[in-house]
Design a protein around this motif. Structure first.
Motif, PDB file in Angstrom:
ATOM      1  N   LEU A  53      17.900   6.472   4.856  1.00 39.78           N
ATOM      2  CA  LEU A  53      19.038   5.866   5.797  1.00 39.78           C
ATOM      3  C   LEU A  53      20.388   4.729   5.825  1.00 39.78           C
ATOM      4  O   LEU A  53      21.021   5.338   6.361  1.00 39.78           O
ATOM      5  CB  LEU A  53      17.915   5.235   7.060  1.00 39.78           C
ATOM      6  N   TYR A  56       6.762  11.769   9.822  1.00 40.34           N
ATOM      7  CA  TYR A  56       7.766  10.943  10.647  1.00 40.34           C
ATOM      8  C   TYR A  56       9.245  11.631   9.438  1.00 40.34           C
ATOM      9  O   TYR A  56      10.047  11.352  10.451  1.00 40.34           O
ATOM     10  CB  TYR A  56       7.548   9.254  10.054  1.00 40.34           C
ATOM     11  N   CYS A  76       7.421   4.616   4.338  1.00 35.45           N
ATOM     12  CA  CYS A  76       7.939   3.923   5.246  1.00 35.45           C
ATOM     13  C   CYS A  76       9.247   3.450   4.538  1.00 35.45           C
ATOM     14  O   CYS A  76       9.580   3.113   4.888  1.00 35.45           O
ATOM     15  CB  CYS A  76       6.884   2.728   5.894  1.00 35.45           C
ATOM     16  N   ALA A  77       8.743   2.641   3.211  1.00 36.03           N
ATOM     17  CA  ALA A  77       9.605   1.731   3.070  1.00 36.03           C
ATOM     18  C   ALA A  77      11.142   2.358   2.164  1.00 36.03           C
ATOM     19  O   ALA A  77      12.207   2.796   2.633  1.00 36.03           O
ATOM     20  CB  ALA A  77       9.710   0.673   1.886  1.00 36.03           C
ATOM     21  N   VAL A 109      16.948   6.513  15.399  1.00 35.64           N
ATOM     22  CA  VAL A 109      16.042   7.731  14.901  1.00 35.64           C
ATOM     23  C   VAL A 109      14.658   7.612  15.435  1.00 35.64           C
ATOM     24  O   VAL A 109      13.879   6.301  15.363  1.00 35.64           O
ATOM     25  CB  VAL A 109      16.325   7.280  13.452  1.00 35.64           C
ATOM     26  N   THR A 110      14.277   8.478  15.595  1.00 39.54           N
ATOM     27  CA  THR A 110      12.736   8.448  16.649  1.00 39.54           C
ATOM     28  C   THR A 110      11.574   9.191  15.208  1.00 39.54           C
ATOM     29  O   THR A 110      12.285  10.539  15.258  1.00 39.54           O
ATOM     30  CB  THR A 110      12.678   8.112  17.408  1.00 39.54           C
ATOM     31  N   GLU A 147       1.190  10.235   7.077  1.00 38.33           N
ATOM     32  CA  GLU A 147       1.189   9.587   8.677  1.00 38.33           C
ATOM     33  C   GLU A 147       3.459   9.385   8.414  1.00 38.33           C
ATOM     34  O   GLU A 147       3.256   9.956   8.978  1.00 38.33           O
ATOM     35  CB  GLU A 147       1.075   8.589   8.964  1.00 38.33           C
ATOM     36  N   ALA A 148       3.105   8.770   7.141  1.00 36.61           N
ATOM     37  CA  ALA A 148       4.981   8.707   7.126  1.00 36.61           C
ATOM     38  C   ALA A 148       5.807   9.753   7.069  1.00 36.61           C
ATOM     39  O   ALA A 148       6.912   9.897   7.078  1.00 36.61           O
ATOM     40  CB  ALA A 148       4.981   7.326   6.444  1.00 36.61           C
ATOM     41  N   ASP A 168       0.599  -0.612  -0.157  1.00 34.67           N
ATOM     42  CA  ASP A 168       0.232   0.232   0.190  1.00 34.67           C
ATOM     43  C   ASP A 168       0.821   1.258   0.240  1.00 34.67           C
ATOM     44  O   ASP A 168       2.007   1.297   0.419  1.00 34.67           O
ATOM     45  CB  ASP A 168      -1.115   0.572   1.294  1.00 34.67           C
ATOM     46  N   ILE A 191       1.107   3.440   1.962  1.00 36.04           N
ATOM     47  CA  ILE A 191       1.509   3.769   3.927  1.00 36.04           C
ATOM     48  C   ILE A 191       2.803   3.298   4.185  1.00 36.04           C
ATOM     49  O   ILE A 191       3.980   3.778   4.157  1.00 36.04           O
ATOM     50  CB  ILE A 191       0.955   3.337   4.866  1.00 36.04           C
ATOM     51  N   SER A 192       3.030   1.613   3.219  1.00 32.09           N
ATOM     52  CA  SER A 192       4.504   1.109   3.603  1.00 32.09           C
ATOM     53  C   SER A 192       4.625   1.854   2.330  1.00 32.09           C
ATOM     54  O   SER A 192       6.718   1.776   2.589  1.00 32.09           O
ATOM     55  CB  SER A 192       4.043  -0.417   3.305  1.00 32.09           C
ATOM     56  N   ILE A 225      11.665   5.946   3.414  1.00 30.64           N
ATOM     57  CA  ILE A 225      12.410   6.224   4.390  1.00 30.64           C
ATOM     58  C   ILE A 225      12.988   5.386   4.817  1.00 30.64           C
ATOM     59  O   ILE A 225      14.321   6.135   5.562  1.00 30.64           O
ATOM     60  CB  ILE A 225      11.338   6.730   6.197  1.00 30.64           C
ATOM     61  N   GLY A 226      13.046   4.036   4.616  1.00 31.58           N
ATOM     62  CA  GLY A 226      14.128   3.334   5.352  1.00 31.58           C
ATOM     63  C   GLY A 226      15.548   3.325   4.785  1.00 31.58           C
ATOM     64  O   GLY A 226      16.680   3.237   4.800  1.00 31.58           O
ATOM     65  N   ALA A 227      15.159   3.239   2.935  1.00 30.71           N
ATOM     66  CA  ALA A 227      15.629   3.046   2.504  1.00 30.71           C
ATOM     67  C   ALA A 227      16.874   4.830   2.680  1.00 30.71           C
ATOM     68  O   ALA A 227      18.180   4.126   2.050  1.00 30.71           O
ATOM     69  CB  ALA A 227      15.464   2.717   0.855  1.00 30.71           C
ATOM     70  N   LEU A 262       9.938  10.648  17.217  1.00 31.85           N
ATOM     71  CA  LEU A 262       9.483  11.252  19.192  1.00 31.85           C
ATOM     72  C   LEU A 262       9.988  12.637  19.141  1.00 31.85           C
ATOM     73  O   LEU A 262      11.336  12.674  18.359  1.00 31.85           O
ATOM     74  CB  LEU A 262       9.437  10.152  20.463  1.00 31.85           C
TER      75      LEU A 262
END
Lengths: 266, 382, 84
Positions: B70, B93, B63-64, B229-230, B89-90, B57, B59-60, B66-68, B232
């Motif tokens: 990093l 983030y 997210c993916a 990494v957060t 949402e992400a 989707d 969303i993921s 962002i992970g890549a 928050l």
């Protein structure tokens, strides 16, 4: 190395409640990493949101504390973009299977080499004790004050059906087995799922009148058996522990390397 | 000889530009009218050794990337309205954790599933305000292939410069339009490399401590520095904190690093504005129709001009104010109910001189539509 | 196989939250809770170096240091007795 060399000591004592099983899982995880001799700089710990997610802040690895339920999606980006990293994804039960349920089944289907540890305490702890998709019918929680009418998932069955190529279960009582299964899960060349039954004495234990942390762990001792045990035939209600699935299937990152070779030959 | 003249869709131009900018990771999910970006990435990325993944989707997908990012990669995703909603949402983030990445939204008619195959520009405010909490955001846009190429590269450059997600708002018309594009020679357009820390092993590295120039050197996951990494509020090491002075410092930093650099981030084009008595302000596909009208009117001796915005957020209020200063009539042309018009009214000295010319029925606004609005405003009748 | 001998039993008092898991599961009843609800080794001489207190401590507060002549393996593989 000593266990303390793998943690960020300045954050201890940790935030988990007295007797919380999550600390035992952290304990087992560090032992597994130590036994395997993994280099800290090759490990990325990706977590979501909740009590479980705090585990990533305590380990001296690369740590990525993400969004509720999305840890595996972030982790997929980390792993596919740099496959040489060991990616470990500890998740709570609500984190992994309610809000993150879709990411969970698709990561399993994709067979990307990562280790998902489902820290199953059957409750949302961080928000104060609401029922999760693993609480189970008849349990008590703040949002089911008259008893839970939701049925639970079986993590092992779900992960197996979704295509995970390594699926195992243990508990915080069985600590040698815990470290051994974490080691095997991390070593597995594919998507590995390890469910760890872990006690939340503060919310699940108290509200369901199971007792304190030790008594909850006694329940794991009493109510679980190794896969294939005769006791299971005598008492089908016992929950099995051990490795349920361990098979070799093409792994996503390696498959993608083949895609790159094909694309370049064009 | 550089084999570089192509006749392709705007979405494909975006892909070529991302490759030019050095993208090596794309995660996405099919959605009209952005799908060609994912399809073309699936073909082109592995040719360069990069990775493409179709996620479960949007969303993921967000997210993916962002992970890549990093692990040290230039990353992008592409979507349209409904998917863009899921990415909010992400996106928040990425803003909070200061992760460079590019999000393309090829806009269609909304709200909800709306008009999947028709044009709209209704996501302008969503790009600005879609994710929760106070924040600043960079949003670029383009009206033609030449500019899609440049703005896509700008998006990557700005993402790296300010350690921030950058949104590129295209629309169904610019995304699906086929026209000529000349791909520049490699090296012709400057690229911003990731700023990596020079801090050596064993020395304390602060991933979230800005340098004097406001930039934050990064360290790749897998490299020597292990940090947190957060999403928050966090301290200079990336560890969660709720200390009021640190919280205040971080939100100020996140907003100021973008807002205070508005002049550097702002991109625009001016057409016949010097002596304009009527100034049009537009962007994306609407700007194509507006430019057509403006050129037509100029040939008839009318003093009309166009300010085409190529960056929408942070809103270039100073540029708009200055351009409108001596103009008695300002008409904003956009395919929504006045999302940029409101910003223009806030920017100018006399908001009463600002009017909206729009279409909100999924049909590209035409030069005639704009002319009709102009004549109504002028009291001339259609 | 040589039996391991206890060299040191450390409990990080700052980290111990007093859950009592180590006391509950110690097969030789070596451990007790003190008046501040922190675990302490009351009968060190009975310790058989099974390390279950260390492995099961959720606070990472326990460290059992043993000396084994010629073998560093932990002797206990049965989860401290009672593994089903």
């Amino acid at each position: 190395m000593a266990l303390k060399d793998y943690i960020r000591q300045r954050f201890f004592p940790h935030i988990w409640c007295p007797g919380c099983g999550h600390g035992i899982i952290l304990n087992g995880l560090l032992r597994a990493v130590d036994t395997m001799g993994l280099d800290k700089k090759n490990i990325v710990m990706v977590s979501g949101i909740g009590c479980s997610a705090r585990i990533s802040g305590y380990v001296d690895f690369h740590s990525l504390h993400t969004l509720h339920g999305r840890a595996l999606a972030f982790a997929t980006g980390v792993k596919l973009s740099k496959p040489e990293l060991n990616v470990i994804v500890p998740m709570g039960d609500g984190d992994a299977l309610a809000i993150g349920g879709n990411h969970f089944i698709h990561a399993a289907r994709r067979n990307i080499e990562m280790t998902a540890i489902v820290m199953n305490n059957r409750v949302y702890g961080m928000t104060g004790g609401q029922f999760s998709p693993l609480s189970g019918y008849g349990t008590m929680a703040t949002t089911v004050p008259y008893g839970n009418i939701d049925h639970d998932f079986d993590v092992v069955d779900l992960a197996t059906s979704a295509g995970a190529t390594f699926v195992a279960r243990t508990s915080t009582y069985h600590v040698h087995e815990l470290a051994e299964l974490i080691t095997k899960a991390i070593n597995h060349k594919g998507f590995s799922v390890l469910e760890v039954l872990t006690q939340c004495p503060t919310y699940f234990g108290r509200r369901n009148r199971i007792g304190d942390a030790s008594e909850m762990m006694e329940v794991y001792k009493k109510n679980t058996v190794r896969i294939g045990s005769k006791k299971k035939q005598e008492n089908p209600d016992l929950l099995e522990r051990g490795i349920f699935v361990q098979k070799e299937l093409p792994e996503y990152c390696r498959e993608y390397d083949n895609i790159i070779s094909k694309a370049r030959q064009k | 000889m550089h084999d570089a003249i192509k006749f392709i869709q705007g979405n494909e131009v975006c892909v070529e530009a991302a490759l030019y900018a050095g993208i090596n990771f794309f995660a996405g999910y099919p959605i009209t009218p952005s799908t060609e970006i994912a399809e073309q990435m699936a073909v082109r990325l592995p040719e360069t050794g990069g990775k493409f993944i179709q996620m479960e989707d949007e969303i993921s997908s967000m997210c993916a990337i962002i992970g890549a990012s990093l692990t040290g990669h230039k990353t992008m995703t592409a979507t349209s309205g409904p998917g863009f909603s899921l990415m909010q949402e992400a996106l928040g983030y990425a803003i909070m954790a200061e992760i460079p990445c590019v999000i393309v939204n090829v806009m269609r008619g909304g709200p909800s599933t709306g008009l999947p195959t028709h044009v709209g520009q209704g996501d302008v405010c969503q790009a600005r305000y879609g994710t929760h909490g106070d924040h600043a955001i960079v949003t670029l846009t383009a009206s033609n292939h030449h500019d899609i190429f440049r703005m896509t590269i700008e998006a990557f450059n700005i993402a790296e410069t300010y350690r921030t997600p950058v949104i590129l708002l295209l629309d169904e018309v610019t995304g699906h339009l086929r026209e000529k594009i000349e791909i520049p020679e490699p090296g012709k357009i400057p690229l911003t490399k990731r700023l990596r820390t020079a801090v050596k092993s064993g020395v304390d590295y602060h991933p979230y401590l800005p340098r004097e120039d406001g930039r934050l050197p990064m360290s790749d996951f897998g490299d020597i520095h292990r940090y947190n990494v957060t999403g928050l509020y966090h301290d200079m090491w990336g560890f969660p904190t709720d200390k009021p002075q640190i919280v205040y410092g971080l939100i100020r930093h996140l907003v100021d690093k973008i807002e205070n650099n508005t002049p550097k981030i702002t991109r625009f084009r001016k057409y016949y504005t010097k002596d304009a008595e009527t100034l049009f302000i537009s962007y994306g596909a609407s700007a194509r129709s507006t430019l057509h009208l403006v050129e037509n009117r100029r040939r008839r001796g009318e003093n009309v001009g166009l300010l085409e915005l190529q960056s929408l957020w942070p809103f270039p209020a100073d540029i708009v104010r200055e351009a409108c200063q001596h103009v008695p009539l300002v008409i904003v042309v956009e395919m929504n109910m006045g999302q940029i018009t409101k910003e223009v009214k806030l920017a100018v000295d006399d908001p009463k001189k600002v009017f909206l010319a729009n279409r909100i029925d999924g049909v590209l606004i035409t030069p005639t539509d704009i002319r009709n609005t102009l004549r109504v405003i002028q009291g001339k009748g259609v | 196989m040589a039996k391991p001998a206890l060299k040191e039993h450390r409990i990080e008092r700052q980290w111990c939250k007093g859950c009592g898991i180590c006391v509950h599961f110690c097969p030789k009843k070596v451990l007790e809770m003190d008046e501040e609800d922190k675990a302490f080794a009351a009968r060190l001489e009975d310790c058989i170096c099974c390390r279950m207190c260390e492995l099961r401590c959720p606070d990472l507060a326990v460290e059992v240091i043993c000396e084994t002549s010629g073998n560093n393996e932990t002797p206990d593989k049965d989860q401290g007795g009672g593994n089903a």
